[in-house]
Enzyme design. Structure first.
Site, PDB file in Angstrom:
ATOM      1  N   SER A 112       0.825  -1.209   0.000  1.00 46.99           N
ATOM      2  CA  SER A 112       0.000   0.000   0.000  1.00 46.99           C
ATOM      3  C   SER A 112       0.859   1.258   0.000  1.00 46.99           C
ATOM      4  CB  SER A 112      -0.958  -0.001   1.193  1.00 46.99           C
ATOM      5  OG  SER A 112      -0.270  -0.280   2.365  1.00 46.99           O
ATOM      6  N   SER A 113       2.021   1.234   0.664  1.00 45.62           N
ATOM      7  CA  SER A 113       2.864   2.445   0.707  1.00 45.62           C
ATOM      8  C   SER A 113       3.387   2.787  -0.678  1.00 45.62           C
ATOM      9  CB  SER A 113       4.068   2.245   1.629  1.00 45.62           C
ATOM     10  OG  SER A 113       3.674   1.690   2.820  1.00 45.62           O
ATOM     11  N   ASP A 156       8.172  -2.861  -6.099  1.00 46.42           N
ATOM     12  CA  ASP A 156       6.741  -2.608  -5.914  1.00 46.42           C
ATOM     13  C   ASP A 156       6.316  -1.317  -6.618  1.00 46.42           C
ATOM     14  OD1 ASP A 156       8.418  -1.316  -4.127  1.00 46.42           O
ATOM     15  OD2 ASP A 156       7.325  -1.896  -2.328  1.00 46.42           O
TER      16      ASP A 156
END
Ligand code: MEV
Length: 323
Positions: A112-113, A156
């Site tokens: 999510s970050s 990511d």
């Protein structure tokens, strides 16, 4: 412009976690769980952040104080540093409102970050008309992650920006799309939230104590990633499963697997998965299993019986986009 919204997908690590922090390659796929960030002008020349998913409401900071406040709540550090880095790069200083919303819980380890950082930077680049390329977006987002977290390969962020499935080399030295129509995977959640930075630091200490052995393990993981990429090209799912099992064994030797992750991966294999491994930093979060259509429901039930929760996610999702 009044208001701009962008969204970015979360990710699942397929092969190569931890070794990718040491400049080896990994394979990552974007998932159909997204985070949205919207930005709009703030007439009071302040920065106001709302992130209801992490219980942050009306957090305010002066534009000139961005990133200087030791009190910034954990849940919005990436947003604050993302704003700071964006304003610095483009010599901007404007009051702005930011609001973020997530399709998924930050507990799962879907990144999510990183997704919120990418969505925010994309929204800002449209709002301020900066013509930021994907590569520049990656560099800004990577600087933000390193500012906040101190460690990380950036895989990511690449998944959030480009989407699909990617072959990624640590720090973004190579980012190549990998073509696969469909990932036949089952995702099992252990129920335990892991902290990536803690696990990366744990592996770093092991690497310092045993540099030769750990470098050999990283090299073997790199070979697994290269082989896995070839298997995808040939659609050889059985061998891909075998490579998942080998990767899991090496992650265990790095000390990042746990009893729950072992229970879920063993349950998946015993009920007919081609292979299974933890996905991400380890220490909890999720595992993935590669399964045929015939075995899918057996594997899902086995994961649940072993104490896991099956998460419904699709891989190969599109990257960052304006909403
Ligand atoms: C965490 O999801 C994956 C790690 O390889 C860290 C990273 O690459 O940033 C452990």
């Amino acid at each position: 412009m009044n208001k701009t919204e962008a969204s970015a997908p979360g990710k699942l690590m397929l092969f190569g976690e931890h070794a990718v922090v040491y400049d080896r390659p990994c394979l990552v796929t974007a998932v159909n769980q997204r985070i949205r960030a919207s930005v709009s002008p703030n007439p009071n020349n302040a920065v106001r952040i709302n992130a209801p998913d992490v219980n942050i409401r009306d957090y305010e900071v002066g534009v000139e104080d961005l990133g200087n406040n030791n009190q910034t709540p954990k849940g919005i550090k990436f947003v604050e540093f993302g704003l700071k880095n964006f304003f610095e790069k483009y010599h901007l200083s404007s009051g702005i409102n930011v609001e973020t919303h997530s399709d998924f819980s930050s507990q799962f380890g879907f990144g999510s970050s990183s997704a919120v950082t990418v969505a925010l930077l994309k929204a800002l680049s449209i709002q301020f008309n900066t013509n930021t390329t994907n590569q520049e977006l990656f560099e800004l987002a990577y600087k933000t992650v390193l500012d906040v977290q101190g460690v990380g390969s950036g895989f990511d962020l690449a998944a959030g920006i480009w989407g699909g499935t990617l072959y990624f080399v640590g720090g973004g030295k190579e980012i190549t799309p990998v073509s696969i129509d469909h990932w036949p995977i089952v995702v099992g959640y252990t129920g335990i939230k892991a902290d990536t930075a803690t696990l990366v630091n744990q592996v770093s200490k092991l690497h310092q104590r045993q540099p030769t052995i750990i470098d050999q393990i990283f090299d073997t993981i790199a070979s697994i990633v290269t082989k896995a990429k070839e298997c995808i090209g040939r659609n050889n799912l059985e061998q891909l499963g075998e490579l998942m099992n080998l990767n899991q064994g090496l992650l265990d030797s790095l000390g990042v697997s746990t009893q729950q992750l072992d229970n879920l991966t063993i349950a998946a294999r015993s009920s007919g998965a081609w292979g299974a491994k933890l996905s991400g930093a380890g220490g909890g979060d999720c595992m993935i299993a590669l399964v045929s259509n015939q075995k899918r429901s057996l594997v899902e039930s086995a994961i649940v019986s072993a104490g896991g929760q099956v998460l419904t996610v699709e891989a190969n999702a599109p990257g960052v986009r304006q909403e």
